[in-house]
Design a protein around this motif. Structure first.
Motif, PDB file in Angstrom:
ATOM      1  N   PHE B 124     -33.744  73.113   0.071  1.00 45.68           N
ATOM      2  CA  PHE B 124     -34.943  73.512   0.800  1.00 45.68           C
ATOM      3  C   PHE B 124     -35.927  74.248  -0.094  1.00 45.68           C
ATOM      4  N   SER B 125     -35.402  75.180  -0.894  1.00 42.31           N
ATOM      5  CA  SER B 125     -36.335  75.944  -1.718  1.00 42.31           C
ATOM      6  C   SER B 125     -37.041  75.019  -2.696  1.00 42.31           C
ATOM      7  N   HIS B 126     -36.346  73.958  -3.076  1.00 39.16           N
ATOM      8  CA  HIS B 126     -36.978  73.005  -3.984  1.00 39.16           C
ATOM      9  C   HIS B 126     -38.056  72.198  -3.256  1.00 39.16           C
ATOM     10  N   ILE B 127     -37.687  71.703  -2.104  1.00 39.19           N
ATOM     11  CA  ILE B 127     -38.634  70.884  -1.340  1.00 39.19           C
ATOM     12  C   ILE B 127     -39.885  71.678  -1.018  1.00 39.19           C
ATOM     13  N   GLU B 128     -39.650  72.921  -0.633  1.00 36.39           N
ATOM     14  CA  GLU B 128     -40.753  73.782  -0.239  1.00 36.39           C
ATOM     15  C   GLU B 128     -41.743  73.979  -1.383  1.00 36.39           C
ATOM     16  N   ARG B 129     -41.235  73.928  -2.582  1.00 38.24           N
ATOM     17  CA  ARG B 129     -42.095  74.214  -3.727  1.00 38.24           C
ATOM     18  C   ARG B 129     -42.528  72.971  -4.504  1.00 38.24           C
ATOM     19  N   LEU B 130     -42.295  71.805  -3.916  1.00 36.96           N
ATOM     20  CA  LEU B 130     -42.797  70.589  -4.565  1.00 36.96           C
ATOM     21  C   LEU B 130     -44.312  70.535  -4.380  1.00 36.96           C
ATOM     22  N   PRO B 131     -45.008  69.902  -5.339  1.00 33.52           N
ATOM     23  CA  PRO B 131     -46.451  69.756  -5.141  1.00 33.52           C
ATOM     24  C   PRO B 131     -46.730  68.943  -3.884  1.00 33.52           C
ATOM     25  N   TYR B 132     -47.830  69.268  -3.220  1.00 34.95           N
ATOM     26  CA  TYR B 132     -48.143  68.606  -1.958  1.00 34.95           C
ATOM     27  C   TYR B 132     -48.252  67.090  -2.116  1.00 34.95           C
ATOM     28  N   SER B 133     -48.871  66.666  -3.220  1.00 43.80           N
ATOM     29  CA  SER B 133     -49.056  65.225  -3.415  1.00 43.80           C
ATOM     30  C   SER B 133     -47.714  64.499  -3.442  1.00 43.80           C
ATOM     31  N   LYS B 134     -46.677  65.187  -3.937  1.00 39.61           N
ATOM     32  CA  LYS B 134     -45.342  64.602  -4.037  1.00 39.61           C
ATOM     33  C   LYS B 134     -44.729  64.450  -2.637  1.00 39.61           C
ATOM     34  N   ILE B 135     -44.820  65.532  -1.892  1.00 37.95           N
ATOM     35  CA  ILE B 135     -44.227  65.541  -0.555  1.00 37.95           C
ATOM     36  C   ILE B 135     -44.891  64.526   0.343  1.00 37.95           C
ATOM     37  N   LYS B 136     -46.209  64.393   0.176  1.00 39.55           N
ATOM     38  CA  LYS B 136     -46.950  63.464   1.003  1.00 39.55           C
ATOM     39  C   LYS B 136     -46.439  62.042   0.768  1.00 39.55           C
ATOM     40  N   GLY B 137     -46.009  61.791  -0.464  1.00 41.14           N
ATOM     41  CA  GLY B 137     -45.509  60.458  -0.800  1.00 41.14           C
ATOM     42  C   GLY B 137     -44.125  60.167  -0.254  1.00 41.14           C
ATOM     43  N   MET B 138     -43.407  61.205   0.182  1.00 41.03           N
ATOM     44  CA  MET B 138     -42.052  60.976   0.695  1.00 41.03           C
ATOM     45  C   MET B 138     -42.098  60.940   2.214  1.00 41.03           C
ATOM     46  N   LYS B 139     -41.131  60.241   2.786  1.00 43.99           N
ATOM     47  CA  LYS B 139     -41.060  60.228   4.239  1.00 43.99           C
ATOM     48  C   LYS B 139     -40.297  61.460   4.708  1.00 43.99           C
ATOM     49  N   ASN B 140     -40.837  62.151   5.697  1.00 43.62           N
ATOM     50  CA  ASN B 140     -40.154  63.336   6.216  1.00 43.62           C
ATOM     51  C   ASN B 140     -38.734  63.009   6.664  1.00 43.62           C
ATOM     52  N   GLY B 141     -38.604  61.862   7.315  1.00 40.64           N
ATOM     53  CA  GLY B 141     -37.291  61.453   7.803  1.00 40.64           C
ATOM     54  C   GLY B 141     -36.291  61.360   6.660  1.00 40.64           C
ATOM     55  N   ASP B 142     -36.744  60.828   5.523  1.00 44.63           N
ATOM     56  CA  ASP B 142     -35.850  60.682   4.372  1.00 44.63           C
ATOM     57  C   ASP B 142     -35.425  62.036   3.839  1.00 44.63           C
ATOM     58  N   ILE B 143     -36.384  62.955   3.775  1.00 46.47           N
ATOM     59  CA  ILE B 143     -36.053  64.285   3.256  1.00 46.47           C
ATOM     60  C   ILE B 143     -35.006  64.932   4.149  1.00 46.47           C
ATOM     61  N   ILE B 144     -35.228  64.829   5.449  1.00 45.49           N
ATOM     62  CA  ILE B 144     -34.292  65.455   6.385  1.00 45.49           C
ATOM     63  C   ILE B 144     -32.918  64.807   6.268  1.00 45.49           C
ATOM     64  N   GLN B 145     -32.910  63.482   6.132  1.00 50.33           N
ATOM     65  CA  GLN B 145     -31.643  62.769   5.939  1.00 50.33           C
ATOM     66  C   GLN B 145     -30.891  63.321   4.725  1.00 50.33           C
ATOM     67  N   THR B 146     -31.631  63.516   3.640  1.00 54.81           N
ATOM     68  CA  THR B 146     -30.989  64.008   2.429  1.00 54.81           C
ATOM     69  C   THR B 146     -30.410  65.402   2.650  1.00 54.81           C
ATOM     70  N   CYS B 147     -31.182  66.240   3.344  1.00 58.16           N
ATOM     71  CA  CYS B 147     -30.711  67.608   3.559  1.00 58.16           C
ATOM     72  C   CYS B 147     -29.575  67.677   4.557  1.00 58.16           C
ATOM     73  N   THR B 148     -29.433  66.688   5.407  1.00 60.41           N
ATOM     74  CA  THR B 148     -28.377  66.769   6.414  1.00 60.41           C
ATOM     75  C   THR B 148     -27.258  65.771   6.120  1.00 60.41           C
ATOM     76  N   ARG B 149     -27.572  64.479   6.191  1.00 63.58           N
ATOM     77  CA  ARG B 149     -26.519  63.482   6.077  1.00 63.58           C
ATOM     78  C   ARG B 149     -25.913  63.443   4.671  1.00 63.58           C
ATOM     79  N   ASP B 150     -26.784  63.406   3.669  1.00 63.26           N
ATOM     80  CA  ASP B 150     -26.267  63.321   2.305  1.00 63.26           C
ATOM     81  C   ASP B 150     -25.489  64.578   1.939  1.00 63.26           C
TER      82      ASP B 150
END
Lengths: 645, 600
Positions: B124-150
């Protein structure tokens, strides 16, 4: 995530047969399969609980009873096998062949058992989903007002899957374990009832241990689970709000929150883990004690059944300790699962058993068919005249939102309704579409109470465009055709032409077959709204309803839509709700509503001249212009619309 | 390794305990063998209870292990006349094993949860501090999947899965060693089918899993369908398409059914067929053990113990094949986690912290999105003085929001210069900048907290007076007081749903509280009705410390009072000036102005 908004229900700790009986009907209708499953389970249990111990016992006995003494060739050795109390003798070769055949038969039984159990799981899951989905299509709007869609999705997907899983993996397995237990008991007692009783004497203790632990663990793991789902909810929120977090530069604060929540999850899980750690070992120790008791008492007893030697008996009963203990702890586990799923069953059946509040009268259904089966041959041609006769309506008891509305709309004319949120304009339209029915008074279409014709008849004559355009996953063509499922390509193109969308669609690489996903985000809001216009037009409806259809569109697109609307309205009775007055000035008639009553009624010119509420609304739009501009614009209006002030 | 960084010692100690536990299990089974051999010997001598004087009476395979154990527990004479010793030993071993398991499970629970927490925080601390342009390029669903399922998959792998692998390894090893010491032939026979079973299971499970994934996908499609249906339920009913929907849903059910059965057929076949291996191994051991016993190579006790060991070995070996065939999944999860962790963080903490008053100058600023060669902002130059108001207009996609994001450095401009009070924007510390250039986003986000906590989230120490002032300016104060719990009303997912306009106004109050010298309203007034919009702007103007204000809007009425109006078209400034100047020029501004004032 939508479900997490609901507090997780408390466990109903009482097992209720009534609740489960509803699900059994899905299984019972496939009774031949059930019988097959039963036979397969019995065979597998027989193999595990009776065959294997007996075969081993006879092998060991062969050494003890001195039978081997006289033989030099092992293949001449005769084994005295006693299975389920039935004794017979076979030689070594037959022994091996018997063994192999049984292994193969057992595998076949296992295959049948697993496949049928899974088949039942699938059957329950899909039947529940099918029934629930069908029910959702039937339910009236009032139901959806009360029920968030997240709740419904959780019922259809999570609960249905859960119930299927529990029924096949728990209920059927309980049955299996039960059969196995019966075989074990019969086998045990056929060898020595005394030793059997000693083993059985310890079972109440296990039962108590298991019961206490299961309840405790279940409670703790629920707490841990809900902490985790809170974490997931929080996480989703924080990731969605990332832009806000960055722009407010509050990363530190949010990280602290993350730490708190993650630690909470960690602690609660650890607590469950600690209790869990004591569960299996305590069962193991108990079974070791039982084993020890058998070893101690064994020499003191005189056990001889004639065919089985003392040592074979010893080995047999050491094994029986395990065969009795395992099923009991499994029982408890499954029982705990059953109880925790019970709430899901109740909730899902609450949905499936909901009666739709809005249904046609039996004689209407008789003539016109029901929602799923319209008898279109009996449908009368519609003209499009609409009457509201002393119509009142309340969503909730004692909270009337529409008061005694009288209204006559001539066929082919256009009517606009304006007013603030809560004025009753949407309610009027909802009533007309028969999404709800009047609580008092009646609505007549072509001078006949619309309750005397079917919902299907009414809706087949209505074209409806809602505020936020909805795009289905599918091609543009599919999306337009949704208004008329059997429309030809030509009709689709015509509908698109009417709303000036045809040329645009042709510029897309795949034209009408362009696949729209992600709720049509490839298109602009205006284009999406035009598609929903085309969807309504292709039905060629006599009554067209535009429910705030232009609200969510920017000024420039609105212009395009305006043109489309003008074309679309021709020859239809139309009702338009708008809060942008620019869309409605050309309507034949404008209704101004406030607090559930019509306060002004007339066309633009009349209402302006009246200088009442409408006039005020209209003038409000110019409020921010400077004085000179206000006068200019206003005069222009007066000139254009020939308003006489 | 990222998983166990805080609990390495615990982790290895855990596996040591696991080994001990297996050792005890094996030993206590071996004691049963000795017991049986003692009984057998007694029978041969003269009935149960008779004393045996010589250890060789225990059969031909009375080996070093037997001698060792017998001597430890008081010698053969003592044991044979005191059978209860075996009972005590068995209970004793079970107790030790039990304590071992308890400790082990508690440890496992501790480090698994600890790992899980560490990984969650790290991610989370990493995701929170990623540049906005990077986060915008990722799907929120995928990020959540990584933080939970993976994360869950990895946790399970480090916990139960690795335990099973280690357990299986230990048990096969120790069983084999114990048997081999007793008699090498029975040892070999006891494990000869296991490798075949392992390989067979490993490959068939892979296919089972592939089919499972297809089933899972099919179920996902079904969920999508239900969601779509519920979202469009008004249309479904208005168009009387209920039957069509039910038939359409039936396709999804049919697809699911087909995939599900396809999967389950193979999984049932797997269990049935691997059972053949399992029971063949058991039968083989039994029958050959018997032959060996018949020929006098092994004792009855050995036959029994080999039988027990086989039963201990076969099941975990089959399960371990399942786990190992799942290794690819754990690997994939780890890869996805590293995909996030390897992204470089946004540097928000280094740079200058000059005093900011609000003089802003754009000089030939251009900006390109990384995946595009068309400028999103194209050579923009303008200048604003402290306390002035700038209105930015333009069609959707013309670059209005992007321009605002450049100022807060959610995006970094590609070329040109932006000066804030004479300092190059890129040299300013990001966290400092964002505290001073405060933006109200077009789609503001409120957290699931009370209204008050939401407003003061960026300034925790703000007092009530300041909060009320901010909410009064944003015209929401009186609305909030009308809520049942006033400022303590919870909002967001778990609380009251606010309307779009109310949310906007809460967000405006939140931003105002920061007292930033530069404000940006990214189309945040358009969800409000004209009157509220007007009142907010009026209140802003009357505020004592006037900030430089950027207002992005569609409304002429909102823009017309600005000191400077920028009209953007395709990232370029197409018109610039005051209202009076712009309505005299042919252009977009005049066109919008005409449409908006014409009213039909």
């Amino acid at each position: 995530m939508a479900t997490s908004a609901f507090k997780e229900e408390e466990i109903d700790s009482k097992f209720s047969m009534r609740v489960w009986a509803k699900t059994f009907k899905y299984i019972l209708c496939k009774w031949p399969l059930l019988v097959l499953l039963c036979i397969a389970m019995m065979f597998t249990s027989f193999y595990d609980a009776s065959f294997i111990p007996s075969m081993n016992a006879s092998l060991i006995s062969a050494f003890d009873s001195g039978q081997l003494a006289g033989y030099t060739d092992i293949f001449q050795v005769i084994f005295n096998v006693k299975i389920l109390g039935i004794g017979f003798s076979i030689n070594f070769l037959s022994y091996i062949i018997f063994y192999i055949i049984m292994i193969i038969l057992r595998s076949i039984s296992v295959f049948i058992t697993f496949l049928t159990m899974n088949y039942f799981e699938m059957l329950i899951m899909t039947s529940l989903r099918r029934d629930a989905f069908k029910r959702i299509q039937e339910l009236s709007f009032s139901y959806f007002d009360r029920t968030p869609s997240g709740w419904l999705i959780a019922r259809l997907q999570n609960d249905a899957a859960n119930i299927g899983d529990v029924l096949s993996n728990s209920v059927l397995r309980v049955f299996w374990i039960f059969i196995e237990l019966v075989f074990t008991l019969i086998t045990m007692f056929s060898y020595s009832w005394l030793l059997s009783l000693i083993i059985l004497a310890t079972t109440p203790i296990i039962y108590i241990i298991v019961f206490i632990f299961q309840r405790w663990i279940l409670k703790l793991s629920r707490i841990a689970r809900s902490a985790y789902s809170e974490f997931v909810r929080w996480l989703a929120e924080s990731i969605n709000g990332n832009k806000t977090i960055k722009s407010l530069a509050i990363e530190e604060t949010i990280y602290k929150e993350c730490d708190d929540i993650a630690s909470d999850v960690c602690n609660k899980r650890f607590k469950t883990g600690k209790v869990n750690a004591f569960f299996n070992p305590s069962i193991n120790i108990l079974s070791a004690i039982t084993t020890a008791i058998i070893i101690v008492v064994f020499p003191l007893l005189d056990i001889d059944d004639g065919t089985t030697s003392t040592i074979a008996m010893m080995v047999l009963f050491l094994g029986f300790v395990g065969s009795i203990f395992n099923p009991i702890s499994q029982f408890a586990e499954i029982f705990a699962e059953l109880i925790s799923t019970q709430a899901n069953v109740e909730k899902l059946f609450m949905l499936i058993d909901t009666k739709p509040e809005l249904v046609d009268k039996p004689e209407v259904i008789e003539k016109y068919g029901d929602l799923f089966n319209n008898k279109t041959a009996n449908f009368e041609q519609i003209k499009g005249k609409i009457n509201f006769d002393h119509v009142s309506f309340s969503y909730k008891k004692d909270l009337e939102v529409l008061h005694d509305l009288n209204l006559e709309i001539e066929a082919g004319t256009s009517l606009a309704i304006v007013g603030e949120t809560g004025s009753g304009k949407s309610t009027t339209v909802n009533l007309l579409c028969r999404f709800y029915e009047p609580t008092k008074g009646e609505i007549r279409i072509d001078d006949i109470n619309y309750k005397d014709r079917s919902v299907g008849w009414l809706r087949s004559n209505i074209g409806y465009v809602q505020q936020t355009p909805f795009i289905f996953k599918g091609t543009i063509k599919d999306n337009i055709k949704y208004g008329k499922l059997n429309a030809t390509d030509e009709e689709v193109i015509n509908a698109a032409k009417v709303v000036d969308l045809h040329d645009f669609i042709l510029t897309l690489p795949n034209g009408y077959n362009t696949y729209l996903k992600d709720a049509g985000n490839e298109l602009s809001q205006g284009q999406k709204q035009l598609i929903s216009f085309a969807r309504a037009i292709i039905r060629d409806p006599k009554i067209l309803i535009l429910d705030e259809a232009t609200s969510s569109i920017d000024t420039e697109t609105e212009h395009v839509i305006q043109v489309a609307i003008a074309k679309v309205l021709k020859g239809r009775t139309s009702i338009m709700i708008a809060h942008r007055l620019s869309t409605i000035v050309d309507c034949d008639r404008i209704l101004v509503m406030k607090d559930g009553v019509v306060i002004e009624d007339g066309n633009h010119k009349e209402l302006m001249e009246l200088k009442g509420y409408y006039y005020q609304l209209y003038m409000n739009q110019f409020k921010d212009l400077n004085l000179e501009e206000q006068i200019k614009t206003y005069n222009k209006q007066i000139k254009d619309k020939k308003v006489n002030l | 390794m990222i998983m166990i960084k805080d609990c390495k010692f615990l982790y290895f100690f855990y596996f040591f305990l696991l080994f001990l536990s297996v050792f005890f299990t094996i030993t206590s089974s071996y004691l049963n063998k000795i017991l049986i051999d003692v009984l057998q010997a007694q029978e041969n001598i003269g009935g149960i209870g008779s004393t045996i004087h010589d250890i060789s009476a225990l059969g031909n395979d009375a080996n070093i292990l037997t001698v060792f154990f017998v001597n430890i527990f008081g010698g053969i004479e003592f044991l044979s006349s005191n059978l209860w010793m075996f009972a005590i030993l068995i209970v004793g071993f079970a107790l030790i094993a039990g304590i071992n398991i308890v400790i082990r499970l508690i440890m496992r629970s501790y480090f698994m949860n600890k790992m899980s927490k560490n990984l969650q925080l790290l991610l989370f601390s990493h995701i929170e501090r990623l540049p906005y342009s990077k986060i915008k390029g990722m799907k929120n669903g995928d990020i959540i999947q990584t933080c939970t399922r993976d994360e869950d998959i990895l946790r399970r792998f480090a916990g139960p899965d690795l335990t099973l692998i280690a357990y299986t390894f230990f048990i096969v090893l120790l069983s084999f060693v114990f048997l081999a010491i007793t008699n090498y032939m029975i040892a070999l026979i006891s494990i000869c089918i296991l490798p075949f079973m392992f390989i067979y299971s490993f490959f068939i499970i892979k296919e089972v899993r592939r089919r499972y994934r297809k089933t899972d996908d099919s179920e996902g499609n079904m969920t999508d369908k239900i969601e779509e249906n519920l979202a469009s339920i008004r249309l479904v009913k208005a168009f009387n398409n209920e039957t069509y929907e039910i038939n359409d849903f039936e396709h999804y059910i049919e697809d699911f059914r087909e995939k599900y059965l396809h999967w389950r057929k193979l999984s049932a076949f797997f269990f049935a067929s691997s059972d053949i291996f399992v029971f063949s191994q058991i039968a083989l051991t039994t029958i050959f053990g018997f032959v060996l016993c018949f020929d006098g190579y092994i004792s009855v006790g050995t036959l029994f113990v080999s039988f027990t060991f086989v039963n201990l070995m076969v099941w975990p070996v089959r399960d371990v094949a399942t786990v190992l065939s799942n290794l690819a999944r754990a690997k994939a999860s780890l890869d996805r986690i590293y995909l996030i962790l390897d992204e470089p963080l946004e540097d928000t903490e280094s740079g200058l912290t000059p005093p900011i008053h609000g003089n802003i100058k754009f000089e030939n600023v251009s900006f390109f999105f990384c995946d595009s060669n068309q400028a999103a902002i194209d050579n923009v130059s303008f200048e604003v003085k402290e306390g002035q108001t700038v209105a930015i207009m333009g069609k959707t996609g013309s670059g209005k929001s992007t321009l605002a994001y450049l100022l807060t450095r959610l995006y970094d401009y590609t070329s040109g210069h932006i000066y804030v009070d004479g300092v190059e924007l890129k040299d300013i510390k990001k966290s400092y900048l964002r505290k001073n250039v405060s933006i109200v986003l077009q789609d503001p986000f409120l957290f699931s907290k009370s209204i008050k906590d939401n407003i003061k989230i960026a300034r925790q120490n703000a007092d009530e007076k300041e909060i009320f002032l901010a909410t009064s300016i944003s015209q929401i104060h009186s609305n909030i007081l009308q809520f049942p719990n006033g400022y303590n009303t919870p909002v967001g997912e778990k609380g009251t749903t606010l309307s779009g306009g109310q949310k906007q106004r809460v967000a405006i109050a939140r931003t105002l509280l920061s007292h930033a010298p530069v404000f940006i309203f990214d189309d945040s007034l358009s969800a409000l009705d004209t009157e509220t919009d007007y009142n907010i702007r009026k209140a802003l103007k009357e505020k004592a410390d006037r900030s430089t204000t950027f207002i992005i809007t569609h409304r002429i009425a909102t823009a017309k009072d600005a000191d400077l109006i920028l009209v953007l078209e395709n990232g370029k400034i197409s018109e610039m000036g005051k209202h009076e100047e712009l309505i005299k020029k042919e252009g977009l501004y005049k066109r919008i102005y005409e449409i908006q004032t014409k009213m039909g």
